[in-house]
Design a protein around this motif. Sequence first.
Motif: not given
Length: 312
Positions: A236, A239-240
């Motif tokens: 995550p 992706r951020r």
Amino acid sequence: MDSAALDRFEASRNRLASLAYRLLGSATDAEDAVQDAFLRWQTADRTHIATPEAWLTKVVTNLCLDRLRSAQVRHERAAGAWLPEPLLEGDPMLGPADTCEQRESVSLAVLTLMERLSPTERAAYVLREAFSYPHAEIAAILDITESASQQHVHRARRRITAEHRTRDEVDPATARRVVEEFLTAATSGRTDRLVALLTADATATSDGAGLAKRLLHHTTRERIASYVRAGFKPTPAKRRLAGGPLSLHITRLNGSPAVVAVVNTQVVGAVTLEVTGGKIATLYGIAAPDRLTRLNTTWQQHTPDAPVIPTW
């Protein structure tokens, strides 16, 4: 400036840009050099320019040499956080690709090695190897003697040959297969599969997504495999940082097979692979946004193949 003079410059623009790119390793800086040459062409007394192509080549070469010699550029590149700017296959800035020497002169490996040459050596080497200028013309462009031109090219060629293994001429089908195997291994979680794809003396270099102060170098197969596995493990946080889920595409950059990571239509990272003997000898990972400016522009102007991994 009349239309004939404008047309004459525009007819040379791509060649001048490809020359400047080889000299500077940066598409952005190459574009600036060509634009500065255009401004000089506008104000020049063109009635006294017997051979416009030679005049423009000399102007662009010297603009690039001025930049390579500047204290700011020497500091930036000596800091160890610099890699060439990758270009998409078909980009006119890649320039001539008819001979092995021309194709090699634009590879990321050779562009990186040319950083170790003096500015004059680099210019003489590029003019000779990539554009086939005779030594007499190189001497006139660089304001040196013909024998000095020969010496500069000889020293540059010897140094690059000693430190760079010529890439295999890999056909598109084979290149795609190697990249697919690389991606499968990188996303499988099994570093042994990655190790098997690498040559015994493989190397990997990364800019650390532009976050590291120096380039990251890896020189054993096990370390490279661990680095690649960590880099291709989706999280995550990644992706951020990238701005959303990524898709991974197979393409060619600077004549080498490559993986390009895209968020929507924005390129956020690229990995190029240099292949020899059916295995990967060199990897370059580039994700610093200022190194991807032109790649983003050309990527959005062409229709890429479907991603091999639609959502990463």
